[in-house]
Write an enzyme that holds these catalytic residues in place. Structure first.
Site, PDB file in Angstrom:
ATOM      1  N   VAL A 214    -103.258  63.110  -5.965  1.00  0.00           N
ATOM      2  CA  VAL A 214    -103.293  63.854  -4.663  1.00  0.00           C
ATOM      3  C   VAL A 214    -103.332  65.469  -4.783  1.00  0.00           C
ATOM      4  CG1 VAL A 214    -102.613  61.756  -3.257  1.00  0.00           C
ATOM      5  CG2 VAL A 214    -100.899  63.667  -4.053  1.00  0.00           C
TER       6      VAL A 214
ATOM      7  N   GLU B  77    -108.896  67.793  -6.431  1.00  0.00           N
ATOM      8  CA  GLU B  77    -108.390  68.952  -7.139  1.00  0.00           C
ATOM      9  C   GLU B  77    -108.395  70.013  -6.093  1.00  0.00           C
ATOM     10  OE1 GLU B  77    -107.545  69.790 -10.044  1.00  0.00           O
ATOM     11  OE2 GLU B  77    -107.870  67.651 -10.658  1.00  0.00           O
ATOM     12  N   SER B  78    -106.950  70.343  -5.976  1.00  0.00           N
ATOM     13  CA  SER B  78    -106.341  71.425  -5.051  1.00  0.00           C
ATOM     14  C   SER B  78    -107.112  72.831  -5.107  1.00  0.00           C
ATOM     15  CB  SER B  78    -104.817  71.498  -5.185  1.00  0.00           C
ATOM     16  OG  SER B  78    -104.442  72.090  -6.153  1.00  0.00           O
TER      17      SER B  78
ATOM     18  N   CYS C  90     -95.864  66.588  -2.205  1.00  0.00           N
ATOM     19  CA  CYS C  90     -96.789  67.281  -3.266  1.00  0.00           C
ATOM     20  C   CYS C  90     -97.298  68.757  -3.192  1.00  0.00           C
ATOM     21  CB  CYS C  90     -97.850  66.338  -3.389  1.00  0.00           C
ATOM     22  SG  CYS C  90     -99.068  67.229  -4.659  1.00  0.00           S
TER      23      CYS C  90
ATOM     24  N   LYS D 107     -99.991  52.985  -6.684  1.00  0.00           N
ATOM     25  CA  LYS D 107    -101.120  53.397  -5.781  1.00  0.00           C
ATOM     26  C   LYS D 107    -101.927  52.209  -5.633  1.00  0.00           C
ATOM     27  CE  LYS D 107    -101.260  57.401  -8.775  1.00  0.00           C
ATOM     28  NZ  LYS D 107    -101.818  57.873 -10.165  1.00  0.00           N
TER      29      LYS D 107
END
Ligand SMILES: N[C@@H](CCC(=O)N[C@@H](CS)C(=O)NCC(=O)O)C(=O)O
Length: 296
Positions: free
Chosen positions: A103, A115-116, A63, A90
């Site tokens: 993720v 939240e990246s 990811c 999941k």
């Protein structure tokens, strides 16, 4: 600070489900990330017990969003157990941490943040002694955020090709998606700094870390996946090669940027090989993602 480890210290995992065993195709890079190649937990698998005072990153090996968080944790040297999650099955317990079920999710002391683009800021806040990802000075900080927003065209370009291939659309549609990705490279080239390898100067930061995962995936897509899945369009992407991507002829600054980014310890610690990424992408595009590919 108790959670900081030196980048050279390879910390052993104490958790049953986590493993440091790197597939043989990857050179071991010492880092604070533990279990980056661990198998993905799926529905029915129990949640591994958290180690008190130790950070966890819920992730998926391939990811790009999760890689953003992993890069920041490696840069800061935060000892982190990586818990990989199977995203088509999941585990129920995962939704308590992140109701969206995406993720990455970062968790420490029972507090989960997802939240990246938000995780790096949170890490800066809770680890004030570790190297910062975002600058403190308001103008520079705002400019870095703006840059990430502007550079999101690369993410969109990559996702566009992915969706076109996954949707089994016509060659014309895939060609249009390739055109958009190339336009994104052109736009990003204009945004890159002059005479400095990184986006905001001689040291890497937020914009570099948030953008790298998508440039790396675009590289894999254009050089290893698209020509195989759409041989009819191989000529449209033959200018792209993994070495010297995207190409110093048209994208001089971006090419120097990628070369510099690939050398960074925090990036090397968080990456999967191009070979594995390509193998995974093919399964994902085919509709049956093999998250554990190459692990066992
Ligand atoms: N906006 C989110 C996007 C994260 C995301 O979409 N991650 C993908 C994996 S690459 C995911 O979790 N997909 C599973 C799902 O959407 O159910 C972020 O920046 O963290």
């Amino acid at each position: 600070m108790r959670l900081l480890v030196r980048a050279s210290a390879w910390a052993p995992s104490t958790s049953r489900c986590l493993s440091n065993a790197a597939p043989t195709h990857l050179a071991m890079v010492s880092s604070s990330l533990v279990g980056i190649h661990s198998p993905h937990l799926k529905n029915g698998d129990p949640e591994p017990a958290p180690v008190a005072g130790r950070a966890r990153l819920f992730s998926m090996r391939f990811c790009p969003f999760a890689q953003r968080a992993a890069i920041c944790l490696a840069k800061k040297g935060i000892l982190t157990d990586i818990v990989n999650v199977n995203l088509v099955a999941k585990p129920d317990w995962y939704f308590a941490k992140n109701p969206k079920g995406t993720v990455p999710t970062f968790e420490l002391d029972g507090k989960a943040v997802f939240e990246s683009l938000i995780v790096p800021e949170y890490l800066d806040g809770i680890f004030p002694d570790a190297p910062p990802i975002l600058p403190a000075e308001p103008y520079t900080r705002a400019r870095q955020r703006i840059l990430v927003e502007q550079l999101s065209v690369i993410k969109d370009g990559y996702v566009g090709i992915f969706m076109a291939l996954k949707g089994k659309t016509s060659d014309e549609d895939v060609k249009a998606a390739i055109g958009k990705a190339i336009a994104a490279l052109d736009e990003s080239e204009k945004l890159a700094a002059n005479n400095a390898p990184f986006f905001y100067g001689t040291a890497p930061g937020y914009a570099d870390y948030m953008t790298y995962p998508f440039v790396d995936r675009l590289l894999v897509m254009l050089t290893e996946v698209l020509p195989v899945l759409r041989p009819t369009l191989a000529a449209d992407v033959k200018q792209f090669t993994a070495a010297g991507f995207p190409g110093s002829g048209s994208w001089t600054k971006l090419t120097a940027w990628l070369e510099a980014a690939q050398q960074l310890d925090e990036i090397r610690a968080s990456r999967q090989s191009h070979e594995m990424q390509a193998a995974f992408l093919k399964t994902y595009i085919a509709g049956a993602p093999e998250y554990d590919i190459g692990v066992r």
